[in-house]
Write a protein that holds these residues in place. Sequence first.
Motif, PDB file in Angstrom:
ATOM      1  N   ALA A 308       0.823  -1.210   0.000  1.00  0.00           N
ATOM      2  CA  ALA A 308       0.000   0.000   0.000  1.00  0.00           C
ATOM      3  C   ALA A 308       0.858   1.262   0.000  1.00  0.00           C
ATOM      4  CB  ALA A 308      -0.937   0.005   1.210  1.00  0.00           C
ATOM      5  N   GLY A 309       2.113   1.144   0.433  1.00  0.00           N
ATOM      6  CA  GLY A 309       3.040   2.269   0.384  1.00  0.00           C
ATOM      7  C   GLY A 309       2.880   3.256   1.518  1.00  0.00           C
ATOM      8  N   HIS A 310       3.612   4.366   1.413  1.00  0.00           N
ATOM      9  CA  HIS A 310       3.616   5.439   2.412  1.00  0.00           C
ATOM     10  C   HIS A 310       4.007   4.899   3.792  1.00  0.00           C
ATOM     11  CE1 HIS A 310       1.920   8.124  -0.562  1.00  0.00           C
ATOM     12  NE2 HIS A 310       0.944   7.267  -0.777  1.00  0.00           N
ATOM     13  N   ILE A 311       5.048   4.081   3.817  1.00  0.00           N
ATOM     14  CA  ILE A 311       5.513   3.465   5.045  1.00  0.00           C
ATOM     15  C   ILE A 311       6.408   4.436   5.808  1.00  0.00           C
ATOM     16  CG2 ILE A 311       6.737   1.487   6.044  1.00  0.00           C
ATOM     17  CD1 ILE A 311       4.196   0.763   4.498  1.00  0.00           C
ATOM     18  N   ARG A 312       6.213   4.498   7.117  1.00  0.00           N
ATOM     19  CA  ARG A 312       7.109   5.289   7.971  1.00  0.00           C
ATOM     20  C   ARG A 312       7.950   4.312   8.788  1.00  0.00           C
ATOM     21  NH1 ARG A 312       4.924   9.924  12.000  1.00  0.00           N
ATOM     22  NH2 ARG A 312       4.408  10.833   9.963  1.00  0.00           N
ATOM     23  N   GLY A 313       9.191   4.124   8.402  1.00  0.00           N
ATOM     24  CA  GLY A 313      10.045   3.172   9.088  1.00  0.00           C
ATOM     25  C   GLY A 313       9.840   1.774   8.541  1.00  0.00           C
TER      26      GLY A 313
END
Length: 322
Positions: A308-313
């Motif tokens: 899904a993307g937009h991963i933080r870390g």
Amino acid sequence: MNVSTMRAVLVQRYGGPEVLVEQTVARPDPGPGDVLVRVHAAGLNPLDLYRRAGYAAIPESLRPTPPTLPFIPGVDLSGTVVAVGDRVTRWAVGDEVFGLVRFPSRDDGGRAYAEYATAPEDDLARKPSRLDHIQAAAAPLVVLTAHQFLTEHTGVGAGDTVLVNGAAGGVGHILVQLAARAGASVVAIASGRHRAFLTELGVERFIDYTSTPVEDWPRDVDYLFDSVGGPRSSRLTAVVRDGGTIMPVFYGDYGTERGITVRTGQVRSHGAQLAEMAELFDAGALRVGVDSVFPLAEAAAAHRRAEAGHIRGKIVLTVDGA
């Protein structure tokens, strides 16, 4: 469950997240130079998604040979040593360790999506006391990638301007911290939702790619670390000064012009370097971000989150509720 068996997630065929299936398999035994680790948590990396799909998303000319089926994914782990091989001298039963295991390796790898995994003793470092197992499992690949790229492949230092594309992701948010620690001026490209997070990590200038056109991105940076890559990567070449350096974390097509060097590197397992990074974690000089946590049985859901993307870390799998 029989003590000679364990739970593990296997890939029986290449494909989407649905091919990740938890099964009962034989528990491995450590070789003479290996330790057996009771895995408490395993880090999820983009590599896991590529291997699960047989590298189908990578252009054929750049595509590695897929791993032999069936296989257990995962190269990052944190856990407790429960047995040691005859030649092991560094570790004892009960030690808490973390590491990037058997990387690079086409087939064996860390096999970390499991209750137990074997690891060469030199691939491991003592788990930082400041980190729990979830945080520790998130760290090895991204920390070693950032450290090796900065020190072995580029030599970033004081006075350099470093731009990190995909700065909030796994490798990106570690690159930001280590580059700033080396004295560089760091520019981050990420979604606006990550501005505060990255500013806390040492970013001097933040570029929201969702609202800032490429024409308004900075120019004349010394080093570009691109942790996004892909078919649109060539647009980034314009931000690099004449004679500068581009270091892609994943594949990309940047072209060569104005004396710009595109330098590639392959991260490798290295327990001694990881021990150095563990000291930074324990000193509070380095942080690892955890985006989300899933139990081992929900590995497919974890992969869908990654896609899904937009991963933080990093995304992490817990094996025993760590």
